[in-house]
Design a protein around this motif. Sequence first.
Motif, mmCIF file in Angstrom:
data_model
loop_
_atom_site.group_PDB
_atom_site.id
_atom_site.type_symbol
_atom_site.label_atom_id
_atom_site.label_comp_id
_atom_site.label_asym_id
_atom_site.label_seq_id
_atom_site.Cartn_x
_atom_site.Cartn_y
_atom_site.Cartn_z
ATOM 1 N N ASN A 244 -6.917 2.919 11.970
ATOM 2 C CA ASN A 244 -6.624 4.064 11.252
ATOM 3 C C ASN A 244 -8.075 4.055 11.326
ATOM 4 O OD1 ASN A 244 -7.898 2.096 9.064
ATOM 5 N ND2 ASN A 244 -6.056 3.556 8.000
ATOM 6 N N ASN A 245 -8.747 3.298 11.623
ATOM 7 C CA ASN A 245 -10.546 3.239 11.320
ATOM 8 C C ASN A 245 -10.782 2.873 9.376
ATOM 9 O OD1 ASN A 245 -11.516 3.756 13.927
ATOM 10 N ND2 ASN A 245 -10.777 5.936 14.295
ATOM 11 N N THR A 246 -9.841 2.957 8.884
ATOM 12 C CA THR A 246 -10.456 2.376 7.880
ATOM 13 C C THR A 246 -9.858 3.264 6.550
ATOM 14 O OG1 THR A 246 -12.473 3.479 7.351
ATOM 15 C CG2 THR A 246 -12.772 1.095 8.191
ATOM 16 N N ARG A 247 -9.334 4.914 6.973
ATOM 17 C CA ARG A 247 -8.615 5.823 6.815
ATOM 18 C C ARG A 247 -7.610 5.287 6.658
ATOM 19 N NH1 ARG A 247 -11.386 8.372 11.069
ATOM 20 N NH2 ARG A 247 -9.665 9.532 12.656
ATOM 21 N N GLY A 248 -7.443 5.489 4.514
ATOM 22 C CA GLY A 248 -6.749 4.844 4.542
ATOM 23 C C GLY A 248 -5.590 5.491 4.104
ATOM 24 N N VAL B 234 -10.054 2.776 1.467
ATOM 25 C CA VAL B 234 -10.693 2.311 2.594
ATOM 26 C C VAL B 234 -10.165 1.396 3.376
ATOM 27 C CG1 VAL B 234 -12.927 1.725 3.957
ATOM 28 C CG2 VAL B 234 -12.805 2.941 1.415
ATOM 29 N N THR B 235 -8.798 1.073 3.876
ATOM 30 C CA THR B 235 -8.877 -0.127 4.965
ATOM 31 C C THR B 235 -9.303 -0.831 4.959
ATOM 32 O OG1 THR B 235 -6.822 1.876 5.557
ATOM 33 C CG2 THR B 235 -6.665 -0.998 6.513
ATOM 34 N N MET B 236 -9.647 -2.032 4.516
ATOM 35 C CA MET B 236 -9.604 -3.525 5.093
ATOM 36 C C MET B 236 -9.021 -4.833 5.794
ATOM 37 S SD MET B 236 -12.744 -2.498 4.436
ATOM 38 C CE MET B 236 -14.054 -3.848 4.775
ATOM 39 N N SER B 237 -7.495 -4.549 6.469
ATOM 40 C CA SER B 237 -6.821 -4.748 6.585
ATOM 41 C C SER B 237 -6.715 -4.861 8.198
ATOM 42 C CB SER B 237 -5.795 -5.390 6.172
ATOM 43 O OG SER B 237 -4.918 -3.412 6.854
ATOM 44 N N SER C 244 0.322 -0.995 0.300
ATOM 45 C CA SER C 244 -0.148 0.051 -0.222
ATOM 46 C C SER C 244 0.362 1.370 -0.141
ATOM 47 C CB SER C 244 -0.995 -0.328 1.114
ATOM 48 O OG SER C 244 -0.060 -0.093 2.103
ATOM 49 N N GLY C 245 2.095 1.405 -0.152
ATOM 50 C CA GLY C 245 3.176 2.097 0.001
ATOM 51 C C GLY C 245 3.807 3.216 0.617
ATOM 52 N N SER C 246 3.538 1.707 2.497
ATOM 53 C CA SER C 246 4.244 2.515 3.724
ATOM 54 C C SER C 246 5.070 1.911 3.922
ATOM 55 C CB SER C 246 3.352 2.539 4.198
ATOM 56 O OG SER C 246 2.920 0.777 5.099
ATOM 57 N N TYR D 18 -6.432 -6.640 -2.818
ATOM 58 C CA TYR D 18 -6.308 -7.955 -2.592
ATOM 59 C C TYR D 18 -5.701 -7.585 -1.645
ATOM 60 C CZ TYR D 18 -5.175 -12.341 -1.343
ATOM 61 O OH TYR D 18 -5.371 -13.773 -0.949
ATOM 62 N N LYS D 19 -6.207 -7.719 -0.017
ATOM 63 C CA LYS D 19 -5.985 -8.414 0.960
ATOM 64 C C LYS D 19 -5.727 -6.428 2.050
ATOM 65 C CE LYS D 19 -4.434 -13.029 1.774
ATOM 66 N NZ LYS D 19 -3.502 -14.184 2.200
ATOM 67 N N ASP D 20 -6.514 -5.885 1.681
ATOM 68 C CA ASP D 20 -5.738 -4.330 1.751
ATOM 69 C C ASP D 20 -7.162 -3.514 1.920
ATOM 70 O OD1 ASP D 20 -3.379 -2.457 2.976
ATOM 71 O OD2 ASP D 20 -4.260 -1.412 0.925
ATOM 72 N N ALA D 21 -7.724 -3.049 0.727
ATOM 73 C CA ALA D 21 -8.706 -1.881 0.908
ATOM 74 C C ALA D 21 -9.547 -2.098 -0.424
ATOM 75 C CB ALA D 21 -7.115 -0.686 1.054
#
Length: 351
Positions: free
Chosen positions: A317-321, A308-311, A12-14, A285-288
């Motif tokens: 982060n309360n889904t705030r990606g 929208v974070t799903m991992s 995801s780029g982090s 996949y497995k992220d957002a």
Amino acid sequence: MKKRLKILYRASGSFIICFWFLVPCAFTQDLHFSQFMNSPLLTNPANTGFIPAADYRLGMNYRNQWSSIMTVPYKTMSAYGDIQVFRNRIETGWMGLGGVILHDVAGSGNLTSTKLYGSVAYHQMINAGSLLSAGFNIGWANKQINVTNLKFPDQYDGRFFDNHLPTGVALDANNINYLDLQAGLNYAYFPSDKVYVNAGFSAMHVNRPRESFFGESSNADNRIPIRYTGFLNGSFKVDDQWIINPNIYYSEQAQASEIVGGLNAHYNIDGAGESELIGGLYYRYKDAIIPMLGLVYKDYTFTFTYDVTMSTLKNYNNTRGAFEFSLVKNGFFSAGHSDRQSLCPNFKNSY
């Protein structure tokens, strides 16, 4: 013994910085955008000059990630442009020339990446409904880091990290430069004005440049791993009001991989193809989950997405990606383009 600085990029780029009492080396995964379809020259250099309904293209991308949990969020920006050349001199093909600049600032250490690429591609019609493209780019990359804001394990006093305490970590350089090469192939199939399919494959860092803030060591491999990227795009005109565009993207580097897939739809607002509304949904996949909204007005296309974070990170982060937007302008050098064939389905009758 000299410590090692390891920089790990998630799909995801982090990035996470870890310090080990080992020899120096570095592992990284490249920067990227969720809107891979709107950053064509970064996705594949064979996209250079591959502009289905225009002579030139200008674009910009911006991504802001994890501002909800990071004091200093990750910010990635790019700007690009490409043109078609020799379109009237080569009977069944043309060349593309372009360039792209990428800039990223990440974390409290202000790990800053700046990359500048020049790109060239050749596009050859195979028959009336097929096109094969090959391209490459060559670029200059710079990375620098500000260690004054970083905290190291030997600065932990038992309760807090105190960066006023001395540290045994010493970088040989905080500013590095290297040459970078990328190559790619594309194939497009467009049997009618209502159907279009495009597939491509590229390899980045084919020259395996060295990237390290430490000096060279015989016990460390600080060469950047090759990044392999493949994609499949489609465009299908349902009727005079709707065009559906499915996309899928896969990238792999240093045993880290990313898969993004989904579709967007264009709705013809004014009936003439001058104004269009864009809506879509993608999934990493497995992220957002990544919803998309956009607007086309004449030669301009603006698109906004939100990761929208799903991992398991959603617990923090309360889904705030991340949020991301792109702005693209397509244009012609002259008004005399009424005979130009558009490879992709569109709402306009002629060009």
